[in-house]
Enzyme design. Sequence first.
Site, PDB file in Angstrom:
ATOM      1  N   HIS A   1      -9.995 -49.942 -17.193  1.00 46.15           N
ATOM      2  CA  HIS A   1      -9.569 -49.809 -16.562  1.00 46.15           C
ATOM      3  C   HIS A   1      -8.932 -50.908 -15.976  1.00 46.15           C
ATOM      4  CE1 HIS A   1      -6.972 -48.388 -13.968  1.00 46.15           C
ATOM      5  NE2 HIS A   1      -7.622 -47.857 -12.870  1.00 46.15           N
TER       6      HIS A   1
ATOM      7  N   HIS B   1      -6.719 -52.787  -8.666  1.00 45.26           N
ATOM      8  CA  HIS B   1      -7.600 -51.922  -8.759  1.00 45.26           C
ATOM      9  C   HIS B   1      -8.446 -51.035  -7.867  1.00 45.26           C
ATOM     10  CE1 HIS B   1      -5.160 -50.226 -12.323  1.00 45.26           C
ATOM     11  NE2 HIS B   1      -5.456 -50.645 -12.869  1.00 45.26           N
TER      12      HIS B   1
HETATM   13 FE   LIG Z   1      -6.326 -48.110 -17.051  1.00 44.80          FE
END
Ligand SMILES: [Fe+2]
Length: 461
Positions: free
Chosen positions: A352, A325
Amino acid sequence: MGISWFYVVAILLFITNAATLCRGGITSSYVRKVESSEDMPLDSDVFRVPHGYNAPQQVHLTQGDHVGKGVIVSWVTMDEPGSNKVLYWEANSKIKQIAKGTVSTYRYHTYNSGYIHHCTIQNLKYNTKYYYMVGTGHSRRTFWFVTPPPVGPDASYTFGLIGDLGQTYDSNMTLTHYEMNPNQGQTVLFVGDLSYADKYPNHDNNRWDTWGRFVERSNAYQPWIWTAGNHDVDFAPEIGEPEPFKPYTKRYPVPYQASGSTSPLWYSIKRASAYIIVLSTYSATSKYTPQYRWLEAELKKVNRKETPWLIVLMHCPWYNSYGYHYMEGETMRVIYEPWFVKYKVDMVFAGHVHAYERSKRISNIDYKIVSGECTPANNQSAPVYITVGDGGNIEGLTTKMTEPQPKYSAYRESSFGHAILEIKNRTHAYYSWHRNQDGFSAKADSFLFFNRYWHPVDESY
Ligand SMILES: [Fe+2]
Ligand SMILES: *[C@@H]1O[C@H](CO)[C@@H](O)[C@H](O)[C@H]1NC(C)=O
Ligand SMILES: *[C@@H]1O[C@H](CO)[C@@H](O)[C@H](O)[C@H]1NC(C)=O
Ligand SMILES: *[C@@H]1O[C@H](CO)[C@@H](O)[C@H](O)[C@H]1NC(C)=O
């Protein structure tokens, strides 16, 4: 001999210092077992359906107004709609009151939801323990909650921080550690990605139900403040489900209208001495969009003399030095970061990334494509960015890190865990992060926050 020993130590110290100067902070050397996280099977104890015909299940609370005098009670009944009412009373009173809610259902692909109830109770007394009862007859169930202190600059309050929880054995360990922490929060700030039902064929929404039953043991007794994550989008046009956030918004209402928002995906609340702004990294953020215009107006409303602590929650982090990410939050950062520095946000919590990381106080708002100046600079008006996407979901830990550790990163570790933010008064807040492998009270990382408005100078890293 003494002299040569001295040189060795001096050289070692020099090397260590040089390394910490040109690199970032600490990458934890903690070694953990890396195993894939498995979801708990459907017949697990944590998913047990309560006894009795049409018994309310998945009971959960969130704040129900802008200032903490309201609470939204939600629950699901499976057999029939049943009663919409919540009976509630102060712990030391016999006077019972009734609040009436709403009931609705939704369909997702071939799944039909149970009867989802939401009931907002308004005008509660601050600092008060209430009992509440849902359901009827033999299936009645009683829980309790405690309202926060009045909004004010020195109201002390403790928040728990959990993200990306899911429903694995690790998720259960995270929740257990949070509950057993001697400084357990009074409210959870949840930074998105709840059930991970979307990991199942056709986003099997039964996994939204199991998740609701799993966290009830905490969420029926203290509010969880919701943030939408990417696993909460459930956008699946290929199976006839083109409406983003359908199960999430049907199940987890928030008091967004109280802060003038037009969407449940971004909103704000005041609680004790904190002003909490929740943003959606999976909604439009560009200039002129509804979220942009709301945030622009919202930040101007924050009165630090009333709520010294300005906290922002969002799912995708802006500063993340893991390999996974990486830079996903960049478009949003470019647009909103100047406001965060201008308005002296104290801290930004995100999830996240399935690991833990804390940044220094840094700003990258001087970045311009033309100048090429792209190194985040230390700035005492900027927030500390914390990633707690380490709840323990089915996707497992993120272990890959960018090397060397960037200067802006103060501490990073890929372990599951939870964090606690203890606001003491207008100037001081203690923050700690607890990895699941340690005892309930052990802190793997901690930080003393000085408030940006009331104590803008000095911060010891
Ligand atoms: Fe996520
Ligand atoms: C989940 O944790 C609770 C509390 O520690 C425990 O009682 C329960 O057995 C656990 N369930 C599973 C499936 O691990
Ligand atoms: C922090 O950033 C703001 C906005 O760019 C700037 O005005 C200020 O001087 C910076 N502060 C420090 C201490 O660098
Ligand atoms: C605020 O809390 C900190 C930490 O508990 C304490 O040291 C400080 O004296 C308090 N400040 C005031 C004004 O009470």
